[in-house]
Design an enzyme around this catalytic site. Sequence first.
Site, PDB file in Angstrom:
ATOM      1  N   CYS A 140       0.852  -1.314  -0.054  1.00  0.00           N
ATOM      2  CA  CYS A 140      -0.079  -0.046  -0.015  1.00  0.00           C
ATOM      3  C   CYS A 140       1.062   1.319   0.092  1.00  0.00           C
ATOM      4  CB  CYS A 140      -0.832   0.003   1.216  1.00  0.00           C
ATOM      5  SG  CYS A 140      -1.587   1.658   1.731  1.00  0.00           S
ATOM      6  N   CYS A 179      -6.787   9.819 -17.293  1.00  0.00           N
ATOM      7  CA  CYS A 179      -6.852  11.007 -18.375  1.00  0.00           C
ATOM      8  C   CYS A 179      -6.187  10.691 -19.509  1.00  0.00           C
ATOM      9  CB  CYS A 179      -6.327  12.034 -17.800  1.00  0.00           C
ATOM     10  SG  CYS A 179      -7.008  12.786 -16.245  1.00  0.00           S
TER      11      CYS A 179
END
Length: 487
Positions: free
Chosen positions: A49, A399
């Site tokens: 993580c 994006c």
Amino acid sequence: MRLVCVAAVCAAALLCVGGSEVLELGDADFQVGLEEHDTLLVEFFAPWCGHCQRLAPEYEAAATRLKGTVSLAKVDCTVNSKTCETFVVNGYPTLKIFQNGEEASSYDGPRTADGIVSYMKKQAGPSSVPLHSEADLDSFINTFDASVVGFFSGPDSLQLAEFLKASSALRDSYRFAHATDLKIGLKHGVNSESVLLFRPPHLNSKFEESVVKFTESVSTAALRTFIRDNIFGLCPHLTSENKEVLWARDLLTAYYDVDYVRNPKGTNYWRNRVMKVATQFQSRGLSFAVADQVDFLDELEEEFGLGLSGGELPVITIRTRAGQKYTMQEEFTRDGKSLEKFLEDYFAKRLKPYVKSEAAPESNGGPVKVVVANTFEEIVNNPEKDVLVEFYAPWCGHCKNLEPKYTELGKKLSSDPNIVIAKMDATANDVPLDYDVQGFPTIYFAPAGQKDQPRRYEGGREVSDFISFLKKEATHPLVLSTSRDDL
């Protein structure tokens, strides 16, 4: 290498890594580990993580500084699934506070070493510290944090019982103490049961009272409101720990070399000059603060376009709750006149807000119009055009995946005189307040004649999805270009 942490009372095999003060617990010894500590902060994590990796050095530093006061532990959920399931760990890192062997609450404090230390010190021991002498009182209030102290006629006082309830409910945010002998507060004017708020000694100033008296009957709600309204005073020290609270206000901040450890006199020299002017404007809804410009260098650069000044004079900014930003262009003067004029112009609405904006492109004839903050009004808020605008980040993978499809959409609508397909780099330009951009890409539709009511686009991200949406929402029927590929 793992070392065994040995303690005379320790029945669990608590492990720490390479001299770390963070205890490592697992399925086999978790409950025993809890029982060995009155208060324990536990991080449930996964080694892969990224957020956990960023937290790790801060957590280690906090554990070292809290040694002997509060213990910190961690559980690797990839190999200790039973424990993590028991405590309903759904994301990483999850931090929980345990007291007397039981889960007490989630940890909702800062994720920095300073923030963890400050937060957890308030969790250790009783929620309100009993004071037995005037010396105890002096020691308790001589700190960098504000202190709330109740003075009561005896241990059976009904107001004391309410005060202890309030301190238990508010201990995460404030520090409390109480005395059951009124004489302990005599030099502070205590002659009956009362609660006093002591502001930090290093912030004492002739411009305001350093001690504020609570005048209502004690209750958690009333005490919470009193502390919230008075704890910061006229001009507090803005830090990474209190910034979220202070930034919720319309706030003027003076940035300079603020150092209350090595140079308190020099720090207060400039703060006093800010406060002298602040007293003239304090009733007009603007709050004031001082901050170390090195600590907030990123904010000065990213939010206000200001670099490190390098001089001793304060740099002045205003940030409002509505999102407007202002900077004082005139140099700060020791007599406070330049700051006074800046504030007069601010309240008279003569100041032009600072807007972070890229330069407008020299050529903007492509199928997707490039918008910057300074051209947003002209392009997106053109009242005669429907505009679909994408807010993106250059580094965002989603994006980048969207870009060829979005460009194709722009090409298909390039002949339509009533619609504009646009995009804006939301990391390099200020986003208008009507557009809530929390992730990338975020897409909004701004209809012609309704620019104050932009609508978030929640549909699919194929060209056909956008076309379907615009056919339904556009003010005028779409005019689609037909390429050879479509024939």
